[in-house]
Design a protein around this motif. Structure first.
Motif, PDB file in Angstrom:
ATOM      1  N   THR A 279     -92.171  42.753 -10.268  1.00  0.00           N
ATOM      2  CA  THR A 279     -90.874  42.896  -9.588  1.00  0.00           C
ATOM      3  C   THR A 279     -90.045  41.628  -9.712  1.00  0.00           C
ATOM      4  O   THR A 279     -89.096  41.439  -8.965  1.00  0.00           O
ATOM      5  N   ARG A 283     -86.457  41.434  -7.864  1.00  0.00           N
ATOM      6  CA  ARG A 283     -86.340  40.485  -6.738  1.00  0.00           C
ATOM      7  C   ARG A 283     -85.261  39.447  -7.031  1.00  0.00           C
ATOM      8  O   ARG A 283     -84.478  39.080  -6.170  1.00  0.00           O
ATOM      9  N   HIS A 289     -86.542  46.389  -1.784  1.00  0.00           N
ATOM     10  CA  HIS A 289     -87.935  46.671  -2.142  1.00  0.00           C
ATOM     11  C   HIS A 289     -88.662  47.291  -0.957  1.00  0.00           C
ATOM     12  O   HIS A 289     -88.230  47.167   0.184  1.00  0.00           O
ATOM     13  N   ARG A 290     -89.790  47.960  -1.264  1.00  0.00           N
ATOM     14  CA  ARG A 290     -90.645  48.464  -0.183  1.00  0.00           C
ATOM     15  C   ARG A 290     -92.094  48.248  -0.593  1.00  0.00           C
ATOM     16  O   ARG A 290     -92.405  48.151  -1.792  1.00  0.00           O
ATOM     17  N   TYR A 291     -92.970  48.189   0.429  1.00  0.00           N
ATOM     18  CA  TYR A 291     -94.385  47.989   0.138  1.00  0.00           C
ATOM     19  C   TYR A 291     -95.057  49.352   0.002  1.00  0.00           C
ATOM     20  O   TYR A 291     -94.950  50.191   0.902  1.00  0.00           O
ATOM     21  N   GLY A 297     -98.428  47.880  -4.789  1.00  0.00           N
ATOM     22  CA  GLY A 297     -97.915  46.768  -3.974  1.00  0.00           C
ATOM     23  C   GLY A 297     -96.422  46.908  -3.759  1.00  0.00           C
ATOM     24  O   GLY A 297     -95.895  48.018  -3.624  1.00  0.00           O
ATOM     25  N   TRP A 298     -95.709  45.780  -3.780  1.00  0.00           N
ATOM     26  CA  TRP A 298     -94.255  45.823  -3.594  1.00  0.00           C
ATOM     27  C   TRP A 298     -93.602  46.443  -4.823  1.00  0.00           C
ATOM     28  O   TRP A 298     -93.962  46.111  -5.952  1.00  0.00           O
ATOM     29  N   ASP A 435     -99.889  38.902  -4.487  1.00  0.00           N
ATOM     30  CA  ASP A 435    -100.406  40.077  -3.785  1.00  0.00           C
ATOM     31  C   ASP A 435    -101.543  39.684  -2.836  1.00  0.00           C
ATOM     32  O   ASP A 435    -101.555  40.084  -1.667  1.00  0.00           O
ATOM     33  N   ARG A 448     -97.886  43.825   5.737  1.00  0.00           N
ATOM     34  CA  ARG A 448     -97.336  43.320   4.480  1.00  0.00           C
ATOM     35  C   ARG A 448     -95.812  43.301   4.553  1.00  0.00           C
ATOM     36  O   ARG A 448     -95.160  42.456   3.937  1.00  0.00           O
ATOM     37  N   GLU A 449     -95.225  44.250   5.291  1.00  0.00           N
ATOM     38  CA  GLU A 449     -93.767  44.273   5.429  1.00  0.00           C
ATOM     39  C   GLU A 449     -93.292  43.007   6.139  1.00  0.00           C
ATOM     40  O   GLU A 449     -92.261  42.429   5.794  1.00  0.00           O
ATOM     41  N   GLY A 452     -93.552  40.111   3.653  1.00  0.00           N
ATOM     42  CA  GLY A 452     -92.547  40.205   2.588  1.00  0.00           C
ATOM     43  C   GLY A 452     -93.069  39.751   1.235  1.00  0.00           C
ATOM     44  O   GLY A 452     -94.281  39.649   1.019  1.00  0.00           O
ATOM     45  N   CYS A 453     -92.146  39.472   0.315  1.00  0.00           N
ATOM     46  CA  CYS A 453     -92.566  38.960  -0.992  1.00  0.00           C
ATOM     47  C   CYS A 453     -91.779  37.695  -1.322  1.00  0.00           C
ATOM     48  O   CYS A 453     -90.801  37.387  -0.649  1.00  0.00           O
TER      49      CYS A 453
END
Ligand SMILES: Cc1cc2nc3c(=O)[nH]c(=O)nc-3n(C[C@H](O)[C@H](O)[C@H](O)COP(=O)(O)OP(=O)(O)OC[C@H]3O[C@@H](n4cnc5c(N)ncnc54)[C@H](O)[C@@H]3O)c2cc1C
Length: 485
Positions: A279, A283, A289-291, A297-298, A435, A448-449, A452-453
């Protein structure tokens, strides 16, 4: 060198496709047939992506690999691209994308920039390895890395190899090694036999691939290779001959159970715990984005045609959520079709007719691919069992203990963790560790939300300043007029 202000030097096109795997290559063929001015770019030396990996110039395939269906499919795709006259930039890496979709590419001749009306990201996945003691030792490598050695480097990963992790690549790699004349000490699978049996209804959607999987299992039995279900690697210890790999039974979450470890003495360990969608571009362009654990994953939010939340930005293939190579091609074509429609190049009737046909073409392979992706999904218990002294971010040598300490001191999301520890700040830009680091932080933070990433940043690939700057003399640098006194 080109910059946003100097747009006259940009090469304008309708569609830039990033990644020439099954998704990107089929998208390019569809875009070309729809009359779009399309450019297909990939850092590899030819099309095929990870699954139909091209050979480096001057290499020939290992005897067992040469006749495979994958090799034939890849050769057929490459021929089709050449016949269709698609403009392909191979050996080119994309290192930056501007908010206007300007695509900055390092080519063998230097830096070039393109300005497409639309960008299709088909950059596939990165392999996930859940760290364990010894995972960074030379001779311990990813399952996917072993496929690269077998398919394009003409090499066995080792003389005697332990194959471990979860998902279908276990069988593919173990069979590839046997076919190429190597030895497999054992296959160690986090999944149980029941986990595999539960995928059977979905696997029936592609009897050819199901049959291939059964053949692979039969080959392992014939070769006397033990397959240990519900087992995982606890540690790998270097010895003068190679490694002692300690293997333990695990529960359904991948957490090790108490009891004595079995030890395999080998000279190579290849291990993979699934694939994580790439991503970095979506990004970077701040798409939503969503998990989605079941997709790897994302992932960037998208409709079934690959349209993202950013105008002109499309995604396709495994980078949009792991669904396998067979589903990636039709997904790429859907995204190219959406792009041709959105740019007004095809009629509404053509769009609806082709859309229906492609969606139906993708349904069965996607069903199969998602069942396989389910087997590769992250096992939280295996993450929770990572030992404190184990390195998680291998670019910056950040251990689990440092991640836990940062969480205790108040790091609440991945970007804060990065600022605290440098986790994800190295040359891979977090592709390898994000991850697992996210899953570790989520143990402290909640979900995980919440974690975030990493915020996407250029460069997408490591590049030198000399490559980016290209050839210039100081006289070429425009000097702004002095402000009036
Ligand atoms: C290392 C690896 C090995 C794998 N081996 C197998 C296998 O043996 N069998 C199997 O069934 N599945 C395999 N998979 C899964 C397989 O990749 C996918 O199911 C399938 O290839 C997805 O197709 P795709 O077109 O979405 O992406 P991919 O085939 O992954 O293609 C993505 C392409 O994007 C290019 N790219 C990415 N970033 C950039 C950039 N910045 N600049 C230029 N080019 C870029 C890459 O070079 C690559 O060619 C593997 C995955 C990985 C990560």
């Amino acid at each position: 060198m080109t910059n946003e202000a100097d747009s006259s030097a940009l090469r304008k096109i309708d569609l830039m496709i990033m990644g020439a795997g099954p998704a990107g290559a089929r998208a390019a063929l569809r875009a070309k047939a729809s009359g779009l001015r399309v450019v297909l770019v990939d850092e590899n030396n030819d099309a095929g992506g990870q699954v139909w990996r091209p050979l480096p110039d001057g290499f020939s395939r290992l005897s067992g690999v040469a006749s495979s269906a994958e090799a034939r499919d890849g050769d057929a795709l490459r021929l089709e691209l050449r016949k269709a006259g698609v403009v392909c930039l191979f050996g080119h890496k994309v290192w930056n994308i501007g908010s206007d979709l300007r695509t900055d590419v390092i080519s063998p001749e230097g830096s070039v920039s393109w300005l497409p009306s639309a960008l299709l990201v088909a950059t596939g996945t990165t392999e996930r390895v859940i760290p364990f003691t010894g995972w960074t030792a030379p001779g311990v490598m990813g399952l996917a890395a072993a496929t690269i050695l077998l398919k394009s480097q003409n090499m066995l990963p080792g003389r005697s190899t332990l194959v471990a992790g979860n998902g279908p690549l276990l069988l593919a790699v173990a069979n590839g090694i046997l076919k190429a004349g190597g030895q497999v000490a054992a296959v160690i699978d986090l999944a149980s036999r029941t986990d595999w049996m539960l995928t059977l209804p979905a696997l029936k959607a592609r009897p050819d691939l199901l049959w291939q999987g059964l053949r692979w299992q039969a080959n392992l039995r014939l070769a006397g290779v033990p397959v240990l279900y519900r087992h995982g690697i606890d540690s790998v210890v270097s010895t003068p001959q190679g490694f002692d790999a300690h293997v333990k039974p695990v529960d359904s979450s991948g957490a090790p159970l108490s009891g004595a470890a079995r030890v395999f003495s080998v000279d190579c360990v290849t291990v993979g715990h699934g694939l994580v969608p790439g991503t970095d571009v979506t990004r970077l362009l701040r798409a939503r984005h969503r998990y989605a654990a079941e997709s790897g994953g994302w992932i960037a939010e998208s409709d079934e045609m690959g349209r993202t939340s950013v105008k002109g930005l499309y995604i396709a293939g495994d980078g949009a959520g792991v669904a396998g190579a067979a589903a990636a091609g039709a997904h790429g074509e859907l995204a190219a079709l959406a792009c041709a429609n959105d740019l007004g190049r095809i009629s509404t009737e053509h769009y609806s007719r082709e859309r229906t046909a492609l969606l139906s073409q993708r349904r069965k392979p996607a069903l199969f691919g998602r069942a396989m992706a389910g087997l590769m999904a992250l096992r939280e218990g295996a993450v929770a069992a990572i030992k404190p002294e184990t390195i998680v971010c291998r670019c910056e040598d950040v251990t689990r203990a440092e991640i836990d300490a940062a969480a205790h001191e108040g790091a609440r999301d991945l970007n804060q963790l990065k600022a605290w520890t440098r986790c994800g700040m190295g040359p891979c830009q977090g592709r390898t560790c994000s991850d697992v680091a996210g899953a570790l932080l989520a143990i402290h933070v909640g979900s995980r939300e919440d974690v975030g990433c990493f915020t996407g940043r250029a460069p997408l690939r490591p590049v030198s300043l000399a490559e980016v700057a290209g050839q210039y003399t100081y006289a070429d640098i425009p000097i702004p007029k002095a402000a009036p006194l």
